[in-house]
Design a protein around this motif. Structure first.
Motif, PDB file in Angstrom:
ATOM      1  N   GLN A 123     -24.897 -58.276   4.206  1.00 58.11           N
ATOM      2  CA  GLN A 123     -24.107 -59.491   4.327  1.00 58.11           C
ATOM      3  C   GLN A 123     -23.022 -59.520   3.250  1.00 58.11           C
ATOM      4  N   THR A 124     -21.758 -59.656   3.680  1.00 56.96           N
ATOM      5  CA  THR A 124     -20.644 -59.718   2.736  1.00 56.96           C
ATOM      6  C   THR A 124     -20.032 -61.109   2.690  1.00 56.96           C
ATOM      7  N   LYS A 125     -20.050 -61.810   3.836  1.00 55.69           N
ATOM      8  CA  LYS A 125     -19.577 -63.184   3.921  1.00 55.69           C
ATOM      9  C   LYS A 125     -20.533 -63.950   4.830  1.00 55.69           C
ATOM     10  N   ALA A 126     -20.289 -65.224   5.011  1.00 56.31           N
ATOM     11  CA  ALA A 126     -21.180 -66.057   5.828  1.00 56.31           C
ATOM     12  C   ALA A 126     -21.294 -65.535   7.246  1.00 56.31           C
ATOM     13  N   ASN A 127     -20.202 -65.040   7.784  1.00 57.60           N
ATOM     14  CA  ASN A 127     -20.206 -64.558   9.171  1.00 57.60           C
ATOM     15  C   ASN A 127     -19.748 -63.109   9.270  1.00 57.60           C
ATOM     16  N   GLN A 128     -19.989 -62.335   8.223  1.00 58.37           N
ATOM     17  CA  GLN A 128     -19.524 -60.950   8.215  1.00 58.37           C
ATOM     18  C   GLN A 128     -20.537 -60.062   7.495  1.00 58.37           C
ATOM     19  N   ALA A 129     -20.710 -58.859   8.026  1.00 57.83           N
ATOM     20  CA  ALA A 129     -21.643 -57.908   7.418  1.00 57.83           C
ATOM     21  C   ALA A 129     -21.008 -56.529   7.379  1.00 57.83           C
ATOM     22  N   SER A 130     -21.479 -55.711   6.444  1.00 54.75           N
ATOM     23  CA  SER A 130     -20.984 -54.339   6.302  1.00 54.75           C
ATOM     24  C   SER A 130     -22.011 -53.373   6.887  1.00 54.75           C
ATOM     25  N   TYR A 131     -21.506 -52.415   7.667  1.00 53.29           N
ATOM     26  CA  TYR A 131     -22.390 -51.444   8.307  1.00 53.29           C
ATOM     27  C   TYR A 131     -22.057 -50.043   7.787  1.00 53.29           C
ATOM     28  N   SER A 132     -23.107 -49.217   7.676  1.00 53.48           N
ATOM     29  CA  SER A 132     -22.951 -47.901   7.051  1.00 53.48           C
ATOM     30  C   SER A 132     -23.063 -46.779   8.082  1.00 53.48           C
ATOM     31  N   GLU A 133     -22.985 -45.561   7.562  1.00 59.34           N
ATOM     32  CA  GLU A 133     -23.137 -44.373   8.405  1.00 59.34           C
ATOM     33  C   GLU A 133     -24.507 -44.352   9.077  1.00 59.34           C
ATOM     34  N   SER A 134     -25.517 -44.915   8.404  1.00 62.03           N
ATOM     35  CA  SER A 134     -26.862 -44.931   8.987  1.00 62.03           C
ATOM     36  C   SER A 134     -26.911 -45.771  10.263  1.00 62.03           C
ATOM     37  N   HIS A 135     -26.100 -46.842  10.322  1.00 64.10           N
ATOM     38  CA  HIS A 135     -26.054 -47.662  11.538  1.00 64.10           C
ATOM     39  C   HIS A 135     -25.407 -46.874  12.683  1.00 64.10           C
ATOM     40  N   LEU A 136     -24.393 -46.111  12.347  1.00 65.16           N
ATOM     41  CA  LEU A 136     -23.734 -45.286  13.358  1.00 65.16           C
ATOM     42  C   LEU A 136     -24.694 -44.225  13.891  1.00 65.16           C
ATOM     43  N   THR A 137     -25.459 -43.607  12.993  1.00 67.71           N
ATOM     44  CA  THR A 137     -26.446 -42.604  13.410  1.00 67.71           C
ATOM     45  C   THR A 137     -27.532 -43.231  14.269  1.00 67.71           C
ATOM     46  N   ARG A 138     -27.963 -44.440  13.903  1.00 70.36           N
ATOM     47  CA  ARG A 138     -29.003 -45.114  14.687  1.00 70.36           C
ATOM     48  C   ARG A 138     -28.490 -45.435  16.099  1.00 70.36           C
ATOM     49  N   LEU A 139     -27.234 -45.869  16.213  1.00 71.30           N
ATOM     50  CA  LEU A 139     -26.648 -46.136  17.533  1.00 71.30           C
ATOM     51  C   LEU A 139     -26.575 -44.848  18.360  1.00 71.30           C
ATOM     52  N   LYS A 140     -26.256 -43.747  17.694  1.00 69.12           N
ATOM     53  CA  LYS A 140     -26.222 -42.457  18.382  1.00 69.12           C
ATOM     54  C   LYS A 140     -27.615 -42.075  18.883  1.00 69.12           C
ATOM     55  N   LEU A 141     -28.626 -42.330  18.049  1.00 66.03           N
ATOM     56  CA  LEU A 141     -30.001 -42.024  18.434  1.00 66.03           C
ATOM     57  C   LEU A 141     -30.427 -42.863  19.633  1.00 66.03           C
ATOM     58  N   ILE A 142     -30.109 -44.145  19.614  1.00 63.25           N
ATOM     59  CA  ILE A 142     -30.446 -45.018  20.748  1.00 63.25           C
ATOM     60  C   ILE A 142     -29.749 -44.522  22.010  1.00 63.25           C
ATOM     61  N   ALA A 143     -28.479 -44.110  21.874  1.00 63.07           N
ATOM     62  CA  ALA A 143     -27.726 -43.620  23.032  1.00 63.07           C
ATOM     63  C   ALA A 143     -28.346 -42.356  23.606  1.00 63.07           C
ATOM     64  N   VAL A 144     -28.789 -41.457  22.724  1.00 61.78           N
ATOM     65  CA  VAL A 144     -29.421 -40.214  23.181  1.00 61.78           C
ATOM     66  C   VAL A 144     -30.726 -40.508  23.923  1.00 61.78           C
ATOM     67  N   MET A 145     -31.538 -41.407  23.355  1.00 59.20           N
ATOM     68  CA  MET A 145     -32.830 -41.698  23.964  1.00 59.20           C
ATOM     69  C   MET A 145     -32.684 -42.459  25.278  1.00 59.20           C
ATOM     70  N   SER A 146     -31.685 -43.346  25.365  1.00 53.51           N
ATOM     71  CA  SER A 146     -31.499 -44.101  26.606  1.00 53.51           C
ATOM     72  C   SER A 146     -30.731 -43.293  27.637  1.00 53.51           C
ATOM     73  N   GLY A 147     -29.796 -42.440  27.171  1.00 50.54           N
ATOM     74  CA  GLY A 147     -28.967 -41.671  28.097  1.00 50.54           C
ATOM     75  C   GLY A 147     -29.607 -40.361  28.520  1.00 50.54           C
ATOM     76  N   ILE A 148     -29.748 -39.427  27.583  1.00 51.94           N
ATOM     77  CA  ILE A 148     -30.284 -38.103  27.909  1.00 51.94           C
ATOM     78  C   ILE A 148     -31.771 -38.178  28.229  1.00 51.94           C
ATOM     79  N   ALA A 149     -32.536 -38.885  27.371  1.00 51.77           N
ATOM     80  CA  ALA A 149     -33.986 -38.947  27.576  1.00 51.77           C
ATOM     81  C   ALA A 149     -34.389 -39.996  28.616  1.00 51.77           C
ATOM     82  N   ARG A 150     -33.481 -40.944  28.906  1.00 50.87           N
ATOM     83  CA  ARG A 150     -33.721 -41.983  29.908  1.00 50.87           C
ATOM     84  C   ARG A 150     -34.960 -42.827  29.595  1.00 50.87           C
ATOM     85  N   LEU A 151     -35.143 -43.132  28.326  1.00 49.69           N
ATOM     86  CA  LEU A 151     -36.233 -44.010  27.927  1.00 49.69           C
ATOM     87  C   LEU A 151     -35.787 -45.463  28.075  1.00 49.69           C
ATOM     88  N   SER A 152     -36.746 -46.327  28.364  1.00 43.74           N
ATOM     89  CA  SER A 152     -36.450 -47.754  28.430  1.00 43.74           C
ATOM     90  C   SER A 152     -36.282 -48.287  27.009  1.00 43.74           C
TER      91      SER A 152
END
Length: 206
Positions: free
Chosen positions: A29-58
Motif C-alpha cells: 500500500q502506497t496511498k489510500a487507493n493505490q498499491a505497488s506491485y513487484s516482479e513477483s506479482h507478474l510471475t504469479r500472474l504468469k503462473l496462473i495463466a500457465v495453469m489455467s491455459g496450458i494445464a486447463r486447471l480450474s
C-alpha cells in the motif's frame, strides 16, 4: 494495478478478482487507493495463466496449488499437488488390477533405483495407467514397461536440464508446468508420427 495489467496482459477486473480470491498476494500500500506491485506479482500472474491455459486447471484447483506453494512445503511438494490435479482416476474395472500394477511399478522403481515418493500423485497415476493396460487386449509385458521407464528417465533428465533453478519458487513452477505439458504434447505427437512410420513400414505401404 493498471501498469501490472499492461505488462502482464491480464485485465484489471481479473487482477482484482485474483486478489479477492487469494490467488494473488496484495501489493504494498502506497496511498489510500493505490498499491505497488513487484516482479513477483507478474510471475504469479504468469503462473496462473500457465495453469489455467496450458494445464486447463480450474480456479479452485489453481488455488489449491498456490496455497501449497505459499505454505511451508517445498516446490517439489507443490509440483506433486499440481500433478494430482492433472492425473485422472482409473475406471472401476481397472481398480481390480491396482495391486498387480503396484508390484510391477515397485519392481521398476527398485531396479532403476529411482529416488521418488511412492505417495505422490505421479506414482499413483502410473499405477492407474498400468491398471488400465490390464483391461485392454494390447500385447504388453513387464519388459516393455521397463523399456518405457528407461525412455522416461532420459526424458525426465532432459526436462530438468531445461530449468533455471536459481529463480523464485513461482518462476520454477512456471517452468515445470510449461515444460512438462508442452513436452508431453511434443513427445505424444512425435510418437504418433513414429507409429505411422512403423505401421507403414511393417505393412509395406509406400
Amino acid at each position: 494495478m493498471s501498469e501490472l495489467s499492461r505488462i502482464s496482459g491480464v485485465s484489471v477486473p481479473t487482477i482484482k478478482y485474483y486478489l479477492r480470491e487469494g490467488l494473488l498476494p496484495s501489493g504494498e500500500q502506497t496511498k489510500a487507493n493505490q498499491a505497488s506491485y513487484s516482479e513477483s506479482h507478474l510471475t504469479r500472474l504468469k503462473l496462473i495463466a500457465v495453469m489455467s491455459g496450458i494445464a486447463r486447471l480450474s480456479l479452485a484447483e489453481i488455488k489449491i496449488v498456490l496455497d501449497e506453494l505459499d505454505g511451508p512445503g517445498s516446490v517439489v511438494d507443490t509440483m506433486a499437488v499440481m500433478q494430482n490435479a492433472l492425473a485422472g482416476r482409473p475406471s472401476r474395472e481397472a481398480e481390480a488390477f491396482a495391486e498387480d500394477s503396484r508390484r510391477i511399478l515397485d519392481t521398476i522403481v527398485d531396479d532403476r533405483q529411482w529416488n521418488v515418493r511412492r505417495d505422490s500423485s505421479a506414482y499413483e497415476a502410473a499405477v492407474s495407467a498400468l491398471s488400465e493396460l490390464h483391461t485392454t487386449d494390447l500385447q504388453w509385458d513387464c519388459e516393455m514397461i521397463g523399456q518405457y521407464a528407461a525412455h522416461a528417465e532420459a526424458m525426465g533428465a532432459l526436462d530438468v536440464q531445461t530449468l533455471t533453478l536459481d529463480g523464485s519458487s513461482d518462476n520454477l513452477l512456471v517452468q515445470m508446468v510449461t515444460g512438462t505439458l508442452l513436452r508431453r504434447q511434443l513427445v505424444d505427437a512425435l510418437i504418433l508420427l513414429a507409429q505411422q512410420h512403423t505401421t507403414r513400414t511393417r505393412l509395406g505401404v509406400e
